[in-house]
Design a protein around this motif. Structure first.
Motif, PDB file in Angstrom:
ATOM      1  N   PHE A 173       6.253   1.889 -13.795  1.00 36.33           N
ATOM      2  CA  PHE A 173       5.435   1.359 -12.719  1.00 36.33           C
ATOM      3  C   PHE A 173       5.352  -0.165 -12.827  1.00 36.33           C
ATOM      4  O   PHE A 173       5.602  -0.745 -13.882  1.00 36.33           O
ATOM      5  CB  PHE A 173       4.041   1.977 -12.757  1.00 36.33           C
ATOM      6  CG  PHE A 173       4.048   3.481 -12.779  1.00 36.33           C
ATOM      7  CD1 PHE A 173       4.215   4.198 -11.610  1.00 36.33           C
ATOM      8  CD2 PHE A 173       3.924   4.177 -13.971  1.00 36.33           C
ATOM      9  CE1 PHE A 173       4.236   5.586 -11.627  1.00 36.33           C
ATOM     10  CE2 PHE A 173       3.941   5.556 -14.005  1.00 36.33           C
ATOM     11  CZ  PHE A 173       4.100   6.274 -12.822  1.00 36.33           C
ATOM     12  N   GLY A 174       4.981  -0.806 -11.744  1.00 36.38           N
ATOM     13  CA  GLY A 174       4.808  -2.251 -11.736  1.00 36.38           C
ATOM     14  C   GLY A 174       3.530  -2.621 -11.015  1.00 36.38           C
ATOM     15  O   GLY A 174       2.955  -1.808 -10.272  1.00 36.38           O
ATOM     16  N   VAL A 175       3.085  -3.841 -11.218  1.00 36.71           N
ATOM     17  CA  VAL A 175       1.879  -4.341 -10.561  1.00 36.71           C
ATOM     18  C   VAL A 175       2.284  -5.243  -9.404  1.00 36.71           C
ATOM     19  O   VAL A 175       3.211  -6.059  -9.528  1.00 36.71           O
ATOM     20  CB  VAL A 175       0.992  -5.119 -11.551  1.00 36.71           C
ATOM     21  CG1 VAL A 175      -0.218  -5.728 -10.828  1.00 36.71           C
ATOM     22  CG2 VAL A 175       0.517  -4.210 -12.667  1.00 36.71           C
ATOM     23  N   GLY A 176       1.607  -5.082  -8.289  1.00 43.60           N
ATOM     24  CA  GLY A 176       1.841  -5.933  -7.129  1.00 43.60           C
ATOM     25  C   GLY A 176       0.546  -6.240  -6.414  1.00 43.60           C
ATOM     26  O   GLY A 176      -0.532  -5.769  -6.809  1.00 43.60           O
ATOM     27  N   ASP A 177       0.646  -7.032  -5.360  1.00 41.35           N
ATOM     28  CA  ASP A 177      -0.530  -7.417  -4.577  1.00 41.35           C
ATOM     29  C   ASP A 177      -0.249  -7.244  -3.098  1.00 41.35           C
ATOM     30  O   ASP A 177       0.860  -7.557  -2.626  1.00 41.35           O
ATOM     31  CB  ASP A 177      -0.896  -8.875  -4.828  1.00 41.35           C
ATOM     32  CG  ASP A 177      -1.621  -9.081  -6.148  1.00 41.35           C
ATOM     33  OD1 ASP A 177      -2.648  -8.413  -6.350  1.00 41.35           O
ATOM     34  OD2 ASP A 177      -1.154  -9.886  -6.964  1.00 41.35           O
TER      35      ASP A 177
END
Length: 303
Positions: free
Chosen positions: A231-235
Motif C-alpha cells: 500500500f502507499g500513502v496519498g492525498d
C-alpha cells in the motif's frame, strides 16, 4: 517490487506525463531518475511490460486524441507540437497508423462507424471507435443521468491509503484490488459502511487497452494509521471539484464523464486541475447489481 525501483518508475512516469512535448529518449528519462540507461531500460520494460519508447509514443498519441476531442479550439498543428511531434504531417501519419483514423476523422466521426483496425489493435488488442469519445445525444444523456446535474463543491484535504490495480481497468483486477484494500481497512478499524472510497482513473478506456490503463483504489485514513507495502500513502488535495452523482450502469458512468468534459466544462469558467478523473464509490455493484458513485474532477479557474 523493490521500493527503490518502484519509486524510480513512478518518478519516470510522472516526468514523462509532464514533458510529452520535449525529447524523451532513454538517456533523458534515465538521467532524470538517476539510473544507468542500460539497467533502467530493463527495469522499465519488466515493470511496465512495454519498452520506454513504446510507452512514450502511446502516451503522446493518447494525449493528442484527448486534445482533439476536448480542446476543439486548438488547431491540429498546435496539438501536434504540444504532444512532441515534429510536424502536423508526421502527427497525422502517426495517428492514422496507430488508431486507424486521421485527426480530422477523429474530430468529426461518422455516426455508427465500425472500428478501423490500426496498430492499437495489433499491439494491445484494443478496437478503437472515435464515436465512443463523444457523449450520447443530450436528451438521452439527461434521461439516463438525472439531468446531468453538475455541482461545484469545495472538498477538504483527505489522507488516503492507495493500492494500484495490477491489471488496470480489467474487472477482475479492479474487484481484487478493492477486496484487498477493504480487508486491510477493516483490520485498521475502518468499517466498510463508513469507508470513503475513491478511485483514481488516469486513462481513457476508449483510447487505452483496459490492461494498460492506470488505476488506483484508495480509502481515507487518519494520521494515526501506518501504511506499509504494497500500500502507499496519498492525498486528495483541498479545492473545488466538479461532482456528478450517477446511479445506473457502466455506460451511464461513461456518459457522465463525457458530458462533464464535452458539455459542461467549456462553459463553466473552469479548467481541469492537475489530477486524474476520480470516482467516489457509494455501493458494491456485485451486491446491488448497479453502480452508484460520484464523478469528481478537480478544478481551477480558467485563465
Amino acid at each position: 517490487m523493490n521500493p527503490i525501483y518502484k519509486q524510480k518508475i513512478l518518478t519516470a512516469l510522472t516526468y514523462i506525463e509532464s514533458n510529452l512535448a520535449q525529447p524523451l529518449n532513454l538517456d533523458v528519462v534515465s538521467n532524470h531518475c538517476h539510473f544507468s540507461p542500460f539497467h533502467f531500460h530493463r527495469i522499465f520494460s519488466g515493470v511496465m511490460n512495454e519498452t520506454l519508447n513504446n510507452y512514450v509514443g502511446r502516451k503522446r498519441l493518447e494525449k493528442a486524441v484527448n486534445l482533439l476531442v476536448f480542446r476543439r479550439e486548438l488547431s491540429i498543428t498546435n496539438i501536434a507540437f504540444d504532444c512532441g511531434f515534429s510536424s502536423s504531417a508526421n502527427f497525422a501519419k502517426s495517428v492514422k497508423k496507430y488508431f486507424g483514423y486521421s485527426p480530422t476523422e477523429i474530430r468529426s466521426p461518422k455516426p455508427d462507424e465500425l472500428p478501423n483496425i490500426g496498430d492499437i489493435f495489433s499491439k494491445y488488442g484494443k478496437k478503437f471507435n472515435p464515436n465512443e469519445l463523444y457523449p450520447a445525444p443530450i436528451d438521452q444523456t439527461r434521461q439516463n443521468n438525472n439531468q446531468m446535474n453538475v455541482e461545484v463543491k469545495t472538498i477538504e484535504r483527505k489522507r488516503l491509503c492507495k493500492l494500484v490495480s495490477k491489471g488496470g481497468y480489467e474487472p477482475e483486477s479492479l474487484f481484487e484490488t478493492w477486496d484487498i484494500l477493504n480487508h486491510w481497512a477493516k483490520i485498521q478499524g475502518i468499517p466498510e459502511e463508513t469507508q470513503y472510497r475513491l478511485a483514481w482513473c488516469y486513462d481513457n478506456p476508449s483510447l487505452t487497452a483496459a490492461h494498460k490503463c492506470q488505476y488506483e483504489a484508495s480509502i481515507e485514513i487518519d494520521n494515526t494509521v501506518t501504511v506499509n507495502e504494497p500500500f502507499g500513502v496519498g492525498d486528495l488535495p483541498e479545492g473545488k471539484y466538479a461532482v456528478i452523482y450517477v446511479k445506473g450502469s457502466p455506460e451511464d458512468i461513461t456518459q457522465a464523464q463525457l458530458y462533464l468534459f464535452s458539455c459542461w466544462l467549456p462553459d463553466s469558467g473552469f479548467e481541469p486541475d492537475n489530477l486524474p478523473m476520480l470516482e467516489r464509490y457509494l455501493n458494491d455493484v456485485r451486491v446491488d447489481g448497479f453502480l452508484e458513485s460520484e464523478i469528481m474532477l478537480k478544478l481551477k479557474v480558467l485563465t
